[in-house]
Design a protein around this motif. Structure first.
Motif, short mmCIF file in Angstrom:
data_model
loop_
_atom_site.label_atom_id
_atom_site.label_comp_id
_atom_site.label_asym_id
_atom_site.label_seq_id
_atom_site.Cartn_x
_atom_site.Cartn_y
_atom_site.Cartn_z
N ILE A 154 0.81 -1.22 0.00
CA ILE A 154 0.00 0.00 0.00
C ILE A 154 0.85 1.27 0.00
O ILE A 154 0.30 2.38 0.02
N LEU A 155 2.16 1.12 -0.04
CA LEU A 155 3.00 2.30 -0.20
C LEU A 155 2.74 2.94 -1.56
O LEU A 155 2.42 2.24 -2.53
N SER A 156 2.91 4.23 -1.63
CA SER A 156 2.78 4.88 -2.94
C SER A 156 3.87 4.36 -3.87
O SER A 156 4.96 3.99 -3.41
N PRO A 157 3.61 4.31 -5.18
CA PRO A 157 4.64 3.86 -6.11
C PRO A 157 5.94 4.67 -5.97
O PRO A 157 7.03 4.12 -6.10
N LYS A 158 5.82 5.96 -5.67
CA LYS A 158 7.01 6.81 -5.52
C LYS A 158 7.85 6.35 -4.33
O LYS A 158 9.08 6.22 -4.45
N ASN A 161 9.31 2.86 -5.01
CA ASN A 161 10.43 2.99 -5.94
C ASN A 161 11.68 3.47 -5.22
O ASN A 161 12.79 2.97 -5.47
N TYR A 162 11.53 4.44 -4.33
CA TYR A 162 12.67 4.96 -3.57
C TYR A 162 13.33 3.86 -2.74
O TYR A 162 14.56 3.69 -2.76
N ILE A 163 12.52 3.10 -2.02
CA ILE A 163 13.07 2.05 -1.15
C ILE A 163 13.79 0.99 -1.98
O ILE A 163 14.92 0.59 -1.66
N LEU A 164 13.17 0.53 -3.05
CA LEU A 164 13.78 -0.51 -3.87
C LEU A 164 15.05 -0.01 -4.56
O LEU A 164 16.03 -0.74 -4.69
N ALA A 165 15.04 1.25 -4.99
CA ALA A 165 16.22 1.81 -5.64
C ALA A 165 17.39 1.89 -4.67
O ALA A 165 18.54 1.59 -5.04
N GLU A 166 17.11 2.28 -3.42
CA GLU A 166 18.19 2.34 -2.42
C GLU A 166 18.75 0.95 -2.14
O GLU A 166 19.97 0.78 -1.99
N LEU A 167 17.88 -0.04 -2.05
CA LEU A 167 18.34 -1.40 -1.81
C LEU A 167 19.15 -1.93 -2.99
O LEU A 167 20.13 -2.67 -2.81
N THR A 191 -1.57 -0.74 -10.17
CA THR A 191 -1.63 0.13 -11.34
C THR A 191 -0.34 -0.02 -12.15
O THR A 191 0.61 -0.69 -11.71
N LYS A 192 -0.29 0.62 -13.29
CA LYS A 192 0.93 0.62 -14.09
C LYS A 192 2.08 1.21 -13.29
O LYS A 192 3.20 0.69 -13.33
N GLU A 193 1.82 2.28 -12.52
CA GLU A 193 2.87 2.91 -11.73
C GLU A 193 3.38 1.97 -10.64
O GLU A 193 4.58 1.91 -10.37
N PHE A 194 2.46 1.23 -10.04
CA PHE A 194 2.83 0.24 -9.03
C PHE A 194 3.74 -0.83 -9.64
O PHE A 194 4.80 -1.16 -9.10
N CYS A 195 3.32 -1.37 -10.78
CA CYS A 195 4.12 -2.41 -11.43
C CYS A 195 5.46 -1.88 -11.90
O CYS A 195 6.49 -2.56 -11.78
N ASP A 196 5.48 -0.65 -12.43
CA ASP A 196 6.74 -0.07 -12.90
C ASP A 196 7.76 0.01 -11.77
O ASP A 196 8.96 -0.17 -11.99
N ALA A 197 7.28 0.29 -10.55
CA ALA A 197 8.19 0.39 -9.41
C ALA A 197 8.85 -0.95 -9.08
O ALA A 197 9.94 -1.00 -8.51
#
Length: 349
Positions: A154-158, A161-167, A191-197
């Motif tokens: 339920i985190l926002s895609p933004k 994305n930040y958490i996964l990018a840092e990891l 959503t598409k944004e969720f999947c893109d993350a």
């Protein structure tokens, strides 16, 4: 985070929806004061289906939750005793849990973190996340990081994305995993944004918590299909629950439906010893018998491992075959982290 609009989250709303009788209000207010209540619109709809009882039982509170067995624990899998920094649990040498928040779109009545989730957002600040990332960097043995919570879906895609990018920037982290109920209980959030993350150079595996075939609505299947089309590998985990999925037919239906939707059944969990969950408990011997009925009758692709999480954070062990034996009034299990441990099983309801 995903919207809370139209969720049922109070005893009054439960009564208005005719999910609980008015006569139980006093007891249920006591339950809700201790263990959070939330039922998403998707799960409300599933409860109205022909076989909706298996869904209702998972999310509608009952006064039986006030009954506490002496062997039940507030922290049954030892999160707090293996937490090096806030928001992290590190039990296994090669993997660690990161809990970026402590809220969910629904609250399962059997949750092993039921005493900590939902009381507030528990959302880790940027600074707290930074300390978690620093800890992971300091531990070169951590090969995999698992996002859990609460429900990280339920985190926002933004923010996701930040958490996964840092990891991803941590060289020794070679695999990422997200444990979530969102595609099933709040499919509108996929959503598409969720999947893109989730589409990254480092593999991201999504493990979906689902306990009955009745949870897999048309919208949930569409959400899973969208994730599949994006190349996101999907696994599932299921908790063995009295009155929900404690027959071979119910489990077979669920596992076959998951595979039909390109989700590989991963774990079938023995219910953890969380407070107030005794009415859900299926004895281990019954669980083993269910696995024997399934084995050979369904494709191996449809069979998860039947697992027990040893209390106190001593690790998970498969219990359908080997690594567990009966000794007088207790089970003796061998931990993958070393040693043999006693597991005293409460009497079933």
């Amino acid at each position: 985070m995903t919207t809370r609009r139209n969720r049922i989250s109070t005893v009054e709303q439960l009564m208005q929806a005719n999910l609980v009788p008015a006569s139980s209000a006093n007891h249920l207010e006591q339950v809700a004061a201790k263990y959070s209540v939330a039922i998403s619109p998707a799960m409300q709809a599933a409860m109205l289906a022909e076989d909706g009882t298996s869904v209702s039982r998972q999310f509608v509170p009952t006064e039986l939750e006030l009954v506490h067995h002496p062997s039940e624990l507030s922290d049954p899998i030892g999160d707090s005793s293996h937490s090096p920094v806030p928001g992290m649990t590190h039990r296994y040498p090669d993997r660690a849990l990161l809990m970026p928040l402590l809220v969910c779109p629904v609250y399962c009545r059997f949750c092993f973190r039921r005493e900590v989730v939902g009381q507030d957002t528990g959302l880790l600040s940027r600074e707290a996340l930074g300390r978690a990332f620093d800890y992971i960097r300091s531990q070169p043995g951590i090969w995999e990081v698992i996002l859990t919570g609460g429900d990280p879906g339920i985190l926002s895609p933004k923010r996701l994305n930040y958490i996964l990018a840092e990891l991803e920037r941590i060289e020794h982290v070679q695999n990422l995993r997200i444990h979530t109920r969102v595609p099933v209980v709040a499919p509108e959030h996929v959503t598409k944004e969720f999947c893109d993350a989730l589409v990254r150079n480092t593999p991201v595996w999504v493990v979906i918590h689902v306990n009955s075939a009745e949870e897999l609505s048309g919208e949930a299947k569409e959400a899973l299909a969208m994730m599949n089309r994006c190349g996101i590998p999907l696994l599932s985990q299921t908790v063995l629950l009295r009155g929900v999925n404690d027959t071979a037919e119910q489990l077979e239906s669920l596992f076959r439906e998951l595979v039909r939707n390109r989700v590989r059944p991963y774990y079938l969990h023995q219910l953890d010893l969380a407070s107030g969950t005794g009415h859900f408990r299926v004895p281990i011997e019954e669980g083993q018998a269910l696995m024997r009925q399934l084995r050979g009758n369904v494709s191996g692709l449809c069979l998860p491992q039947y697992m027990l999480d040893i209390p106190g954070g001593r690790g998970k062990v498969p219990i359908d075959v080997g690594m567990i034996e009966r000794m007088q009034d207790a089970w003796i299990v061998e931990s993958p982290l070393g040693g043999r441990h006693q597991y005293i099983e409460p009497s079933p309801w």
